[in-house]
Write a protein that holds these residues in place. Structure first.
Motif, PDB file in Angstrom:
ATOM      1  N   LEU A 216     -10.252   2.102  42.502  1.00 33.79           N
ATOM      2  CA  LEU A 216      -9.846   3.507  42.439  1.00 33.79           C
ATOM      3  C   LEU A 216     -10.778   4.409  43.231  1.00 33.79           C
ATOM      4  O   LEU A 216     -10.352   5.417  43.801  1.00 33.79           O
TER       5      LEU A 216
ATOM      6  N   CYS B 258     -10.926  -0.366  28.203  1.00 36.80           N
ATOM      7  CA  CYS B 258     -10.275  -1.381  29.032  1.00 36.80           C
ATOM      8  C   CYS B 258      -9.300  -2.211  28.193  1.00 36.80           C
ATOM      9  O   CYS B 258      -9.652  -2.727  27.135  1.00 36.80           O
TER      10      CYS B 258
ATOM     11  N   LYS C 186     -14.096   1.276  39.517  1.00 28.01           N
ATOM     12  CA  LYS C 186     -14.777   2.347  40.247  1.00 28.01           C
ATOM     13  C   LYS C 186     -16.128   1.804  40.667  1.00 28.01           C
ATOM     14  O   LYS C 186     -16.966   1.486  39.818  1.00 28.01           O
TER      15      LYS C 186
ATOM     16  N   TRP D  57      -9.676   3.138  33.325  1.00 29.13           N
ATOM     17  CA  TRP D  57     -10.122   2.053  34.191  1.00 29.13           C
ATOM     18  C   TRP D  57     -11.033   1.105  33.415  1.00 29.13           C
ATOM     19  O   TRP D  57     -11.512   1.429  32.330  1.00 29.13           O
TER      20      TRP D  57
ATOM     21  N   ASP E  86      -8.498  -2.060  37.117  1.00 22.39           N
ATOM     22  CA  ASP E  86      -8.889  -0.860  37.858  1.00 22.39           C
ATOM     23  C   ASP E  86     -10.415  -0.747  37.836  1.00 22.39           C
ATOM     24  O   ASP E  86     -11.042  -0.931  36.786  1.00 22.39           O
TER      25      ASP E  86
END
Length: 412
Positions: free
Chosen positions: A40, A299, A12, A63, A10
């Motif tokens: 995301l 993570c 950002k 994430w 995931d």
């Protein structure tokens, strides 16, 4: 690169025209490793920063990979892992040493730099300087020859001279968030001032600070900039200059190719670029920073995340970004970029100009409260630009608020 079948990372990421081409390479990494990337969020860094802070406050950091920036990184001492534990020393050594140092906070390498080293130079429409009638009228009004500006006083003169609102403007500036605070900061330095003094106290409400802020105020008052400039960020500036309705535009290297591409720009073939102008002290503006990718401590698949971060900042990725005009952060890619520019007059001009400008580059104050201070200061800068306060009133109010932030953080 490794094999990570079935792993989902995931992420950002920062979004925006100059950042997007790199993300097309993610599919290559997925194919090679068997992993997948789930994006995301994709927002400008100001909105991304707010989202990350919300995640921290709610305890929902799940994430793995996040876009980062040298201006934002000091806020998060515990969010990201030390990449020295995940990336071999020989790979870290392939990046420009000064950029790696700037990516290291309290001994932790918090991000791997992408080919997005940022310092600004001045783009301009070349045809404006070849018009004999304009040259004669300018010389008569201002007493010196019309040419690409070397000082901010000259930028101000020329911006007001070229402006013909609402159809054409002399210049523009990003007028909110850290963007306007950063521009004010570099103008303050060029005027001989300091943002924080030696004890870390706000010092921008000085005579130099007033001169710096007045530059923005006077251009807005004279309608030499678009009325909406206090709502602009980088994408709006890029679109504005590419539309052909702005004469002079201080901007980042990532826009160079976009501005000179007829598919995206009405000024293609008519773009010149010159070093960042100097303030009244002779010092040039040079607010700088760089982008990168970080891995959260939370993570669950740090090795896969490290593989992705390396891939997005490796030589091929940096060549892809540098080909679009951004400045690389790998030593070998700098050498490659210079070779590429030899056969392209425009790229050669861009690269040599930004290399010269980079000699005087300077980062923001390395205080974890920089962004929080920016978020408090920029509305006061806007108030002065819009005429709701004098520059001194706005700066005094901003300094008081910034002092409170630093005291609350235990920095004072």
């Amino acid at each position: 690169m490794g094999k990570f079948d079935g792993v989902v990372i995931d992420a950002k990421l920062i979004g925006g025209q100059q950042y997007e081409p790199l993300y097309a390479r993610i599919a290559e990494w997925e194919k090679a490793t068997g992993a997948k990337v789930n994006v995301l969020s994709k927002k400008n860094h100001f909105e991304l920063d707010k989202e990350i802070k919300s995640d921290i406050a709610s305890g929902s950091i799940s994430w793995c990979v996040g876009s980062n920036h040298s201006s934002f990184a000091p806020q998060y001492p515990d969010l990201y892992v030390d990449l020295n534990t995940l990336v071999p020393n020989e790979i870290v050594g392939e990046y420009v040493d000064t950029v790696i140092k700037a990516s290291t906070i309290d001994g932790k390498l918090v991000m791997l730099p992408r080919a997005q080293f940022d310092v600004s130079a001045l783009y301009y429409q070349k045809s404006l300087y070849t018009d004999d009638a304009k040259k004669a009228a300018f010389k008569e009004k201002y007493g010196y020859d019309l040419g690409p500006p070397d000082t901010w006083k000259q930028v101000s003169d020329q911006a007001q001279f070229f402006a013909a609102p609402p159809n054409f403007y002399g210049t523009q500036f990003a007028g909110k968030e850290e963007a306007i605070n950063g521009r004010f900061y570099e103008m303050l330095i060029a005027e001989g001032g300091a943002y924080l003094d030696e004890d870390g106290r706000p010092a921008f409400n000085s005579e130099a600070g007033v001169r710096a802020l007045d530059w923005f105020v006077n251009l807005y008052k004279s309608k030499a900039v678009p009325a909406g400039t206090t709502n602009y960020l980088w994408d709006e500036l890029g679109a504005g200059f590419a539309s052909g309705t702005v004469a002079l535009n201080l901007d980042w290297p990532g826009w160079a190719t976009y501005f000179n591409d007829p598919k995206s720009s009405k000024v293609a073939g008519n773009v010149g670029v010159t070093v960042a102008p100097a303030g009244s002290t002779g010092k040039r503006t040079g607010w700088s920073g760089h982008h990168g990718f970080s891995i959260t401590d939370a993570c669950a698949n740090k090795e896969a995340a490290a593989s992705l971060v390396w891939f997005l900042t490796n030589e091929d990725s940096q060549k892809l970004e540098a080909a679009n005009g951004t400045l690389p952060t790998r030593t070998a890619v700098w050498e490659w970029d210079i070779q590429q520019a030899a056969s392209d007059p425009y790229k050669k001009e861009v690269l040599s100009t930004f290399q010269e400008t980079a000699k005087g580059a300077f980062a923001v104050p390395q205080t974890p409260e920089w962004i929080e201070i920016s978020n408090t200061v920029y509305p006061e800068l806007q108030a002065a630009i819009l005429g709701d306060k004098t520059s001194k009133e706005a700066l005094d109010a901003a300094a008081e608020k910034a002092t409170t932030i630093l005291k609350d953080a235990g920095a004072l």
